[in-house]
Scaffold this active site. Structure first.
Site, PDB file in Angstrom:
ATOM      1  N   ARG A  57       0.793  -1.223   0.000  1.00  0.00           N
ATOM      2  CA  ARG A  57       0.000   0.000   0.000  1.00  0.00           C
ATOM      3  C   ARG A  57       0.828   1.277   0.000  1.00  0.00           C
ATOM      4  NH1 ARG A  57      -3.314  -3.689   1.780  1.00  0.00           N
ATOM      5  NH2 ARG A  57      -1.378  -4.467   2.625  1.00  0.00           N
ATOM      6  N   THR A  58       1.805   1.336   0.873  1.00  0.00           N
ATOM      7  CA  THR A  58       2.554   2.589   0.997  1.00  0.00           C
ATOM      8  C   THR A  58       3.297   2.866  -0.305  1.00  0.00           C
ATOM      9  OG1 THR A  58       2.772   2.145   3.339  1.00  0.00           O
ATOM     10  CG2 THR A  58       4.180   3.861   2.446  1.00  0.00           C
ATOM     11  N   LYS A  86      27.913  -3.688  -3.334  1.00  0.00           N
ATOM     12  CA  LYS A  86      29.353  -3.490  -3.594  1.00  0.00           C
ATOM     13  C   LYS A  86      30.020  -2.819  -2.408  1.00  0.00           C
ATOM     14  CE  LYS A  86      28.520  -2.540  -8.505  1.00  0.00           C
ATOM     15  NZ  LYS A  86      28.535  -1.404  -9.460  1.00  0.00           N
ATOM     16  N   ARG A 107      11.553   3.583   2.810  1.00  0.00           N
ATOM     17  CA  ARG A 107      11.140   2.645   3.850  1.00  0.00           C
ATOM     18  C   ARG A 107      12.292   1.683   4.109  1.00  0.00           C
ATOM     19  NH1 ARG A 107       5.793  -1.053   4.331  1.00  0.00           N
ATOM     20  NH2 ARG A 107       5.027   0.994   4.939  1.00  0.00           N
ATOM     21  N   HIS A 140       5.964   5.823  11.321  1.00  0.00           N
ATOM     22  CA  HIS A 140       5.361   5.747   9.987  1.00  0.00           C
ATOM     23  C   HIS A 140       4.474   6.999   9.838  1.00  0.00           C
ATOM     24  CE1 HIS A 140       3.872   4.176   6.344  1.00  0.00           C
ATOM     25  NE2 HIS A 140       3.395   3.011   6.710  1.00  0.00           N
TER      26      HIS A 140
END
Ligand code: NCD
Length: 326
Positions: A57-58, A86, A107, A140
């Site tokens: 959803r986000t 790397k 996120r 959040h």
């Protein structure tokens, strides 16, 4: 508004403005002309979606919010495809994103990462805003904004959020959505919170200290049945099993922290049920048919709120078309 990191920095006028902007964008998008006007708002802006922790959803709501405003998007969702494998440092990766785009939406599994990225931006010559789209089990903030928008819309004709009794149920210890939402509650008069959680997953002392400091009344219980009749909103969350170290979620009798037909019967007729989703067994899918179930609308509200946030960050909010009728 530049970075969106800490929900504690949001004040009531900004929350009200963002809700109004989300509604304006939502209504504008109902017409062809309005959709085109929205798409003309930010056609020269580019966003980086850096989502190294799972998201449906986000991610989708931010991605589509960008596209609604005419923005272009780049994404990294799998760190194994970035130069981090790397050995590139987190800071160098973030700085690289900022070379190509105008906003970083991120996120991460780790708490505090978005804050770290924002701090780095503050120290370089061409900083771009950083939006925290979920940082570990910590915060959040944009979910909290869309939750406020959902509460406000739902209580629009019932005096708004002020004075409401809001229950939060489930894994309150590790659920970042409820933690962030608690931080926004200081902006509303007379709100009372009821935390309904297994003892081992209770709301954490840092959030409770914040509530105490702002004189926000909260009550803790393990008994949903007792709390139900008093609630104007019940915000249900799932067990955050991904943080288990030894299967501790399994010790919870989830049936005591779930909602189905018997619980619906005890809930006020005009109360609402919210959930950030994804859901587990804590909401019986049969509840979806109940008019009090607000989580699917809440999910869609996320896209409009995120469009409002992006428009505000780039100073395009005044150009969101005013809808003729509401
Ligand atoms: C939440 C999250 O990722 O914290 N989901 C979301 O963003 N809608 C809630 C959860 O995963 O339980």
């Amino acid at each position: 508004m530049f970075h969106v990191i800490d929900p504690r920095l949001f004040e009531r006028p900004l929350l009200d403005e963002l809700c109004a902007l989300a509604t304006r964008a939502r209504l504008a998008a109902k017409s062809e002309a309005g959709s085109r006007a929205l798409r003309d708002l930010l056609p020269t802006r580019r966003a980086m979606l850096y989502f190294t922790q799972p998201s449906t959803r986000t991610f989708l709501s931010f991605n589509n919010a960008c596209h609604i405003l005419g923005m272009r998007t780049s994404e990294i969702r799998d760190p194994s495809t970035s130069s981090e494998v790397k050995g590139e440092s987190f800071e160098d990766s973030i700085r690289t994103f900022s070379s190509y785009v105008d906003v970083i939406i991120m996120r991460t599994k780790e708490a505090g990462r978005a804050a770290q990225a924002a701090q780095l931006m503050n120290s370089i010559q061409r900083p771009v805003p950083v939006i925290n789209a979920g940082s570990g089990s910590d915060q959040h903030p944009t979910q909290a904004l869309l939750d406020i928008y959902t509460l406000q819309r739902s209580f629009e004709d019932h005096g708004g959020i002020d004075g409401k009794v809001i229950g939060m149920m489930g894994d309150l210890k590790r659920g970042r959505t409820v933690r962030s939402l608690c931080y926004l509650m200081k902006n509303y008069y007379g709100v009372r919170l009821v935390f309904i959680a297994p003892e081992q997953f209770a709301m954490q002392p840092d959030v409770k200290a914040h509530l105490d400091e702002h004189r926000i009344v909260y009550h803790e219980t393990t008994r949903l049945d007792e709390a139900l009749p008093s609630l104007d909103a019940l915000y249900v969350t799932r067990m955050q099993t991904e943080w288990d170290t030894a299967g501790e979620s399994r010790s919870v009798d989830l049936s005591r922290f779930s909602i189905g037909a018997p619980q619906l019967a005890r809930l006020k007729r005009d109360a609402i049920i919210m959930h950030p989703l994804p859901r587990g067994p804590e909401i019986d899918p049969a509840v979806d048919q109940d008019p009090r179930a607000m989580y699917w609308r809440q999910e869609r509200n996320g896209m409009w709120m995120r469009a409002a946030v992006l428009a505000k960050i780039f100073g395009a909010e005044d150009r969101i078309p005013e809808s003729p009728a509401r």
